[in-house]
Design a protein around this motif. Structure first.
Motif, PDB file in Angstrom:
ATOM      1  N   MET A 196      -1.630 -21.913  -2.413  1.00 39.15           N
ATOM      2  CA  MET A 196      -2.117 -20.642  -1.822  1.00 39.15           C
ATOM      3  C   MET A 196      -0.784 -20.462  -2.769  1.00 39.15           C
ATOM      4  SD  MET A 196      -5.184 -19.198  -1.923  1.00 39.15           S
ATOM      5  CE  MET A 196      -5.994 -20.679  -0.828  1.00 39.15           C
ATOM      6  N   ILE A 197      -1.333 -18.906  -3.880  1.00 41.71           N
ATOM      7  CA  ILE A 197      -0.469 -18.114  -4.121  1.00 41.71           C
ATOM      8  C   ILE A 197      -0.958 -17.025  -4.313  1.00 41.71           C
ATOM      9  CG2 ILE A 197       0.180 -18.660  -6.404  1.00 41.71           C
ATOM     10  CD1 ILE A 197       2.797 -18.536  -6.655  1.00 41.71           C
ATOM     11  N   TYR A 198      -0.538 -16.053  -4.133  1.00 42.18           N
ATOM     12  CA  TYR A 198      -0.731 -14.819  -4.310  1.00 42.18           C
ATOM     13  C   TYR A 198      -0.504 -14.092  -5.752  1.00 42.18           C
ATOM     14  CZ  TYR A 198      -2.142 -15.790   0.505  1.00 42.18           C
ATOM     15  OH  TYR A 198      -2.873 -16.217   1.227  1.00 42.18           O
ATOM     16  N   ILE A 199      -0.815 -12.767  -6.253  1.00 43.24           N
ATOM     17  CA  ILE A 199      -0.286 -11.988  -7.305  1.00 43.24           C
ATOM     18  C   ILE A 199      -0.491 -10.774  -6.871  1.00 43.24           C
ATOM     19  CG2 ILE A 199      -0.327 -14.010  -9.286  1.00 43.24           C
ATOM     20  CD1 ILE A 199      -3.171 -12.914  -9.905  1.00 43.24           C
ATOM     21  N   GLN A 200       0.288 -10.121  -7.187  1.00 44.58           N
ATOM     22  CA  GLN A 200      -0.679  -8.268  -6.638  1.00 44.58           C
ATOM     23  C   GLN A 200      -0.273  -7.574  -7.918  1.00 44.58           C
ATOM     24  OE1 GLN A 200       2.510  -7.010  -3.806  1.00 44.58           O
ATOM     25  NE2 GLN A 200       0.496  -7.612  -2.160  1.00 44.58           N
ATOM     26  N   ARG A 201      -1.652  -6.891  -8.774  1.00 55.46           N
ATOM     27  CA  ARG A 201      -1.538  -5.459  -9.922  1.00 55.46           C
ATOM     28  C   ARG A 201      -1.023  -3.870  -8.827  1.00 55.46           C
ATOM     29  NH1 ARG A 201       0.130  -4.289 -14.529  1.00 55.46           N
ATOM     30  NH2 ARG A 201      -0.485  -2.397 -15.231  1.00 55.46           N
ATOM     31  N   LYS A 202      -0.568  -3.351  -9.048  1.00 56.73           N
ATOM     32  CA  LYS A 202      -0.586  -1.595  -8.898  1.00 56.73           C
ATOM     33  C   LYS A 202      -0.985  -1.096  -9.993  1.00 56.73           C
ATOM     34  CE  LYS A 202       2.968  -2.426  -5.457  1.00 56.73           C
ATOM     35  NZ  LYS A 202       4.229  -1.209  -4.964  1.00 56.73           N
ATOM     36  N   GLU A 203      -1.772   0.175  -9.598  1.00 57.62           N
ATOM     37  CA  GLU A 203      -2.068   1.469 -10.296  1.00 57.62           C
ATOM     38  C   GLU A 203      -2.492   2.942  -9.465  1.00 57.62           C
ATOM     39  OE1 GLU A 203      -3.090   0.992 -13.123  1.00 57.62           O
ATOM     40  OE2 GLU A 203      -3.128  -1.184 -13.920  1.00 57.62           O
ATOM     41  N   ARG A 204      -2.190   3.395 -10.017  1.00 57.34           N
ATOM     42  CA  ARG A 204      -2.418   4.416  -9.805  1.00 57.34           C
ATOM     43  C   ARG A 204      -3.177   5.876 -10.780  1.00 57.34           C
ATOM     44  NH1 ARG A 204       2.517   2.189 -10.491  1.00 57.34           N
ATOM     45  NH2 ARG A 204       4.240   1.929  -8.673  1.00 57.34           N
ATOM     46  N   PHE A 205      -3.637   6.441  -9.546  1.00 58.10           N
ATOM     47  CA  PHE A 205      -5.030   8.115  -9.850  1.00 58.10           C
ATOM     48  C   PHE A 205      -4.538   8.724  -8.902  1.00 58.10           C
ATOM     49  CE2 PHE A 205      -6.781   4.747  -6.878  1.00 58.10           C
ATOM     50  CZ  PHE A 205      -7.938   6.296  -5.994  1.00 58.10           C
ATOM     51  N   SER A 206      -4.842   9.856  -9.384  1.00 59.29           N
ATOM     52  CA  SER A 206      -4.930  11.111  -8.729  1.00 59.29           C
ATOM     53  C   SER A 206      -6.431  11.771  -8.541  1.00 59.29           C
ATOM     54  CB  SER A 206      -3.943  12.003  -9.590  1.00 59.29           C
ATOM     55  OG  SER A 206      -2.759  12.035  -9.123  1.00 59.29           O
ATOM     56  N   ALA A 207      -6.542  12.025  -7.163  1.00 58.03           N
ATOM     57  CA  ALA A 207      -7.551  12.291  -6.749  1.00 58.03           C
ATOM     58  C   ALA A 207      -7.911  13.604  -6.477  1.00 58.03           C
ATOM     59  CB  ALA A 207      -8.682  11.512  -6.702  1.00 58.03           C
ATOM     60  N   ALA A 208      -9.110  14.685  -5.922  1.00 59.73           N
ATOM     61  CA  ALA A 208      -9.058  14.941  -4.474  1.00 59.73           C
ATOM     62  C   ALA A 208     -10.183  14.697  -3.977  1.00 59.73           C
ATOM     63  CB  ALA A 208      -9.598  16.500  -5.130  1.00 59.73           C
ATOM     64  N   HIS A 209     -10.529  14.652  -2.608  1.00 61.05           N
ATOM     65  CA  HIS A 209     -11.874  15.049  -2.195  1.00 61.05           C
ATOM     66  C   HIS A 209     -11.524  15.658  -0.391  1.00 61.05           C
ATOM     67  CE1 HIS A 209      -8.942  11.382   0.972  1.00 61.05           C
ATOM     68  NE2 HIS A 209      -8.401  12.275   0.853  1.00 61.05           N
ATOM     69  N   GLN A 210     -12.451  15.207   0.276  1.00 60.54           N
ATOM     70  CA  GLN A 210     -12.332  16.243   1.448  1.00 60.54           C
ATOM     71  C   GLN A 210     -13.417  15.073   2.201  1.00 60.54           C
ATOM     72  OE1 GLN A 210     -16.470  18.874   1.906  1.00 60.54           O
ATOM     73  NE2 GLN A 210     -14.977  20.568   3.120  1.00 60.54           N
ATOM     74  N   LEU A 211     -12.723  15.320   3.859  1.00 61.49           N
ATOM     75  CA  LEU A 211     -12.990  15.086   4.495  1.00 61.49           C
ATOM     76  C   LEU A 211     -13.796  15.853   5.380  1.00 61.49           C
ATOM     77  CD1 LEU A 211     -10.126  12.503   5.703  1.00 61.49           C
ATOM     78  CD2 LEU A 211     -11.805  11.299   5.264  1.00 61.49           C
ATOM     79  N   TYR A 212     -14.809  15.182   5.525  1.00 59.33           N
ATOM     80  CA  TYR A 212     -16.286  16.649   6.165  1.00 59.33           C
ATOM     81  C   TYR A 212     -17.739  15.731   7.107  1.00 59.33           C
ATOM     82  CZ  TYR A 212     -18.472  21.007   7.258  1.00 59.33           C
ATOM     83  OH  TYR A 212     -19.630  21.646   7.363  1.00 59.33           O
ATOM     84  N   ASN A 213     -18.582  16.022   7.709  1.00 62.11           N
ATOM     85  CA  ASN A 213     -18.929  15.089   8.564  1.00 62.11           C
ATOM     86  C   ASN A 213     -20.153  16.466   8.380  1.00 62.11           C
ATOM     87  OD1 ASN A 213     -21.063  14.102  10.223  1.00 62.11           O
ATOM     88  ND2 ASN A 213     -20.403  12.815  11.144  1.00 62.11           N
ATOM     89  N   PRO A 214     -21.231  16.706   7.355  1.00 63.46           N
ATOM     90  CA  PRO A 214     -22.184  17.717   7.258  1.00 63.46           C
ATOM     91  C   PRO A 214     -22.981  17.503   8.476  1.00 63.46           C
ATOM     92  CG  PRO A 214     -22.996  15.491   5.766  1.00 63.46           C
ATOM     93  CD  PRO A 214     -21.819  15.419   6.591  1.00 63.46           C
ATOM     94  N   SER A 215     -23.044  15.910   9.910  1.00 62.38           N
ATOM     95  CA  SER A 215     -23.903  16.799  10.971  1.00 62.38           C
ATOM     96  C   SER A 215     -22.912  17.042  12.348  1.00 62.38           C
ATOM     97  CB  SER A 215     -24.600  15.025  11.089  1.00 62.38           C
ATOM     98  OG  SER A 215     -23.449  14.537  11.995  1.00 62.38           O
ATOM     99  N   TRP A 216     -21.754  17.273  11.510  1.00 62.38           N
ATOM    100  CA  TRP A 216     -21.298  18.518  12.506  1.00 62.38           C
ATOM    101  C   TRP A 216     -20.807  19.946  12.371  1.00 62.38           C
ATOM    102  CZ3 TRP A 216     -16.039  14.846  13.322  1.00 62.38           C
ATOM    103  CH2 TRP A 216     -16.503  13.300  13.336  1.00 62.38           C
ATOM    104  N   SER A 217     -20.602  20.621  13.021  1.00 64.15           N
ATOM    105  CA  SER A 217     -20.391  22.188  12.981  1.00 64.15           C
ATOM    106  C   SER A 217     -19.291  22.393  12.236  1.00 64.15           C
ATOM    107  CB  SER A 217     -20.208  22.999  14.515  1.00 64.15           C
ATOM    108  OG  SER A 217     -18.284  22.695  14.378  1.00 64.15           O
TER     109      SER A 217
END
Length: 137
Positions: free
Chosen positions: A1-22
């Protein structure tokens, strides 16, 4: 078994927020990441594929083909987007790095399998200090 890797990059915005919480509980649990105006990262995605070497090509999988799969099906959809609002496969989900990595796996796993290889790991670096690895379990 051999393993290969590929890296890619991206820029993005997000928010961590649970709408059921205050708002107070969201601030307590997620801190600045619960910001109503979102926040952004320069993500690094590392995709690890495993398999046997094809005797005709010497490849587990053609890395150029892997690059195109990742870009077309994942990073082009994430780059310079609001992950909570603009990305169909994340809509309605908590946009934590863990969830994003799992959703990326769901997209890539069958596309890589079609080419005779096996997806081994999706690693998503959110910052230079914070990263998630998912192995499809």
């Amino acid at each position: 078994m051999i393993y290969i890797q590929r890296k890619e990059r991206f820029s993005a915005a997000h928010q961590l927020y649970n709408p059921s919480w205050s708002e107070e509980k969201n601030d307590e649990v997620f801190g600045k990441c619960a910001n109503r105006n979102f926040h952004g990262h320069n993500f690094t995605l590392t995709v690890t594929v495993k398999g046997g070497i094809n005797p005709d090509t010497g490849f587990v999988m053609n890395l150029t083909e892997l690059k195109h799969i990742i870009r077309e099906h994942v990073t082009d959809k994430l780059d310079h987007k609001n992950l909570n609002l603009d990305v169909d496969f994340l809509r309605g989900k908590m946009c934590s790095t863990e969830v994003i990595a799992m959703e990326i796996w769901k997209i890539l796993e069958p596309l890589i399998a079609e080419r005779g290889a096996k997806l081994h790991c999706v690693r998503l670096d959110e910052t230079e200090n914070n990263a998630v690895e998912y192995y499809g379990e």
